[in-house]
Scaffold this motif. Structure first.
Motif, mmCIF file in Angstrom:
data_model
loop_
_atom_site.group_PDB
_atom_site.id
_atom_site.type_symbol
_atom_site.label_atom_id
_atom_site.label_comp_id
_atom_site.label_asym_id
_atom_site.label_seq_id
_atom_site.Cartn_x
_atom_site.Cartn_y
_atom_site.Cartn_z
ATOM 1 N N HIS A 1 11.489 -10.992 0.848
ATOM 2 C CA HIS A 1 10.691 -11.895 1.672
ATOM 3 C C HIS A 1 10.447 -11.327 3.071
ATOM 4 C CE1 HIS A 1 11.134 -14.906 -1.419
ATOM 5 N NE2 HIS A 1 12.431 -14.686 -1.413
ATOM 6 N N ALA A 2 9.194 -11.263 3.443
ATOM 7 C CA ALA A 2 8.817 -10.858 4.803
ATOM 8 C C ALA A 2 8.242 -12.086 5.494
ATOM 9 C CB ALA A 2 7.805 -9.730 4.778
ATOM 10 N N SER A 3 9.027 -12.688 6.365
ATOM 11 C CA SER A 3 8.592 -13.929 7.008
ATOM 12 C C SER A 3 7.641 -13.688 8.175
ATOM 13 C CB SER A 3 9.810 -14.723 7.483
ATOM 14 O OG SER A 3 10.546 -13.954 8.408
ATOM 15 N N ASN A 4 7.520 -12.416 8.606
ATOM 16 C CA ASN A 4 6.676 -12.139 9.776
ATOM 17 C C ASN A 4 5.694 -11.000 9.525
ATOM 18 O OD1 ASN A 4 8.511 -10.099 9.612
ATOM 19 N ND2 ASN A 4 9.016 -10.057 11.780
ATOM 20 N N GLY A 5 5.110 -10.957 8.342
ATOM 21 C CA GLY A 5 4.142 -9.905 8.094
ATOM 22 C C GLY A 5 3.811 -9.749 6.635
ATOM 23 N N ASP A 6 3.337 -8.568 6.280
ATOM 24 C CA ASP A 6 2.863 -8.277 4.940
ATOM 25 C C ASP A 6 3.915 -7.528 4.130
ATOM 26 O OD1 ASP A 6 0.481 -9.329 5.832
ATOM 27 O OD2 ASP A 6 -0.365 -7.377 6.334
ATOM 28 N N GLY A 7 3.697 -7.495 2.818
ATOM 29 C CA GLY A 7 4.514 -6.665 1.948
ATOM 30 C C GLY A 7 5.955 -7.091 1.840
ATOM 31 N N GLY A 8 6.230 -8.172 1.135
ATOM 32 C CA GLY A 8 7.605 -8.630 0.979
ATOM 33 C C GLY A 8 8.473 -7.632 0.232
ATOM 34 N N ALA A 9 7.956 -7.055 -0.863
ATOM 35 C CA ALA A 9 8.730 -6.096 -1.641
ATOM 36 C C ALA A 9 8.674 -4.699 -1.021
ATOM 37 C CB ALA A 9 8.235 -6.049 -3.080
ATOM 38 N N ILE A 10 7.458 -4.210 -0.776
ATOM 39 C CA ILE A 10 7.287 -2.875 -0.188
ATOM 40 C C ILE A 10 6.265 -2.963 0.936
ATOM 41 C CG2 ILE A 10 6.582 -0.486 -0.547
ATOM 42 C CD1 ILE A 10 7.299 -0.806 -3.504
ATOM 43 N N TYR A 11 6.674 -2.524 2.102
ATOM 44 C CA TYR A 11 5.784 -2.425 3.253
ATOM 45 C C TYR A 11 5.650 -0.950 3.585
ATOM 46 C CZ TYR A 11 4.001 -2.944 8.010
ATOM 47 O OH TYR A 11 3.251 -2.855 9.157
ATOM 48 N N ALA A 12 4.504 -0.379 3.265
ATOM 49 C CA ALA A 12 4.274 1.053 3.486
ATOM 50 C C ALA A 12 2.805 1.263 3.839
ATOM 51 C CB ALA A 12 4.655 1.839 2.240
ATOM 52 N N PRO A 13 2.351 0.740 4.971
ATOM 53 C CA PRO A 13 0.922 0.770 5.275
ATOM 54 C C PRO A 13 0.354 2.164 5.547
ATOM 55 C CG PRO A 13 2.147 -0.028 7.164
ATOM 56 C CD PRO A 13 3.122 0.089 6.028
ATOM 57 N N HIS A 14 1.188 3.140 5.854
ATOM 58 C CA HIS A 14 0.704 4.487 6.158
ATOM 59 C C HIS A 14 1.196 5.534 5.167
ATOM 60 C CE1 HIS A 14 -0.723 2.779 9.866
ATOM 61 N NE2 HIS A 14 0.499 2.396 10.175
ATOM 62 N N ALA A 15 2.197 5.203 4.389
ATOM 63 C CA ALA A 15 2.787 6.171 3.458
ATOM 64 C C ALA A 15 1.949 6.280 2.188
ATOM 65 C CB ALA A 15 4.207 5.737 3.093
ATOM 66 N N TRP A 16 2.085 7.411 1.491
ATOM 67 C CA TRP A 16 1.542 7.558 0.154
ATOM 68 C C TRP A 16 2.544 6.873 -0.757
ATOM 69 C CZ3 TRP A 16 -3.214 9.160 -0.775
ATOM 70 C CH2 TRP A 16 -3.843 9.950 0.183
ATOM 71 N N LEU A 17 2.092 5.918 -1.537
ATOM 72 C CA LEU A 17 2.977 5.123 -2.381
ATOM 73 C C LEU A 17 2.575 5.278 -3.838
ATOM 74 C CD1 LEU A 17 5.205 2.998 -2.733
ATOM 75 C CD2 LEU A 17 3.477 1.242 -2.258
ATOM 76 N N ASP A 18 3.528 5.662 -4.680
ATOM 77 C CA ASP A 18 3.324 5.825 -6.114
ATOM 78 C C ASP A 18 4.321 4.913 -6.822
ATOM 79 O OD1 ASP A 18 2.639 6.765 -8.643
ATOM 80 O OD2 ASP A 18 3.762 8.625 -8.440
ATOM 81 N N VAL A 19 3.826 3.898 -7.521
ATOM 82 C CA VAL A 19 4.679 2.938 -8.217
ATOM 83 C C VAL A 19 4.433 3.079 -9.710
ATOM 84 C CG1 VAL A 19 5.247 0.501 -8.519
ATOM 85 C CG2 VAL A 19 4.572 1.349 -6.266
ATOM 86 N N ARG A 20 5.517 3.320 -10.469
ATOM 87 C CA ARG A 20 5.389 3.535 -11.913
ATOM 88 C C ARG A 20 6.403 2.676 -12.665
ATOM 89 N NH1 ARG A 20 3.875 9.690 -12.708
ATOM 90 N NH2 ARG A 20 2.806 9.993 -10.741
ATOM 91 N N ASP A 21 5.932 2.029 -13.714
ATOM 92 C CA ASP A 21 6.801 1.279 -14.629
ATOM 93 C C ASP A 21 7.772 0.367 -13.890
ATOM 94 O OD1 ASP A 21 5.672 2.555 -16.916
ATOM 95 O OD2 ASP A 21 6.871 4.313 -16.458
ATOM 96 N N SER A 22 7.283 -0.352 -12.903
ATOM 97 C CA SER A 22 8.117 -1.232 -12.094
ATOM 98 C C SER A 22 7.594 -2.660 -12.175
ATOM 99 C CB SER A 22 8.153 -0.749 -10.641
ATOM 100 O OG SER A 22 8.766 0.530 -10.572
ATOM 101 N N MET A 23 8.445 -3.614 -11.810
ATOM 102 C CA MET A 23 8.091 -5.019 -11.910
ATOM 103 C C MET A 23 8.345 -5.728 -10.582
ATOM 104 S SD MET A 23 9.271 -7.878 -14.765
ATOM 105 C CE MET A 23 10.659 -6.894 -15.161
#
Length: 163
Positions: free
Chosen positions: A119-141
């Motif tokens: 939970h992010a009570s003061n912004g975006d991305g509760g699970a992952i917050y990576a607005p500038h990073a290269w993000l690769d998500v595979r086989d995840s829930m």
């Protein structure tokens, strides 16, 4: 398509975390690690917030059903610096904050991982917050995560996701 962000190569060392491991906590292993080390988590529950600062690391759990990483504050894992981090085989949760926060222009690869009750009570991305990073998500829930907006992921324009 981005393709693999981190290439499988021989790492410098393998550090184990858990009751029979070299280290009792993930944070202790991260401090001891050097670039390209692999941190292997034994099955169990890890209640801690960890910062990776300036190191390329692999963090591997034996499976999301047996390994729980629960954040104890604003994040479970924070990644600082232009680095690459790969995480696999873990269930993240953090009722007090985000699960993963990647602040810089690095690379984050998440494989076979579950995010729940982040939970992010003061912004975006509760699970992952990576607005500038290269993000690769595979086989995840992603289950029951929340934020002011973007409850699961805030990845800017650099997201690659596959089932």
């Amino acid at each position: 398509m981005l393709g693999p962000l981190l290439i499988e190569i021989a790492s410098a060392a393998t550090l184990t975390v858990g009751p029979t491991g070299q280290y009792a906590t993930i944070a202790e292993a991260v401090v001891a690690a050097v670039d390209m080390d692999r941190i292997v988590l034994e099955p169990g529950t890890y209640d801690e917030s960890v910062t990776i600062d300036g190191k390329h690391l692999y963090i591997d759990g034996p499976g999301a059903s047996t390994t729980q990483w629960t954040g104890t504050g604003l994040f479970a894992l924070r990644i600082d610096g232009d680095v690459g981090v790969r995480i696999s085989g873990v269930t993240f949760s953090n009722p007090s904050g985000r699960c993963i926060r990647a602040d810089d222009y690095g690379m984050l690869q998440v494989v076979d991982t579950v995010f729940t009750s982040c939970h992010a009570s003061n912004g975006d991305g509760g699970a992952i917050y990576a607005p500038h990073a290269w993000l690769d998500v595979r086989d995840s829930m992603f289950v029951d995560n929340s934020a002011t907006s973007g409850g699961h992921i805030d990845a800017g324009e650099r997201l690659h996701a596959t089932r």
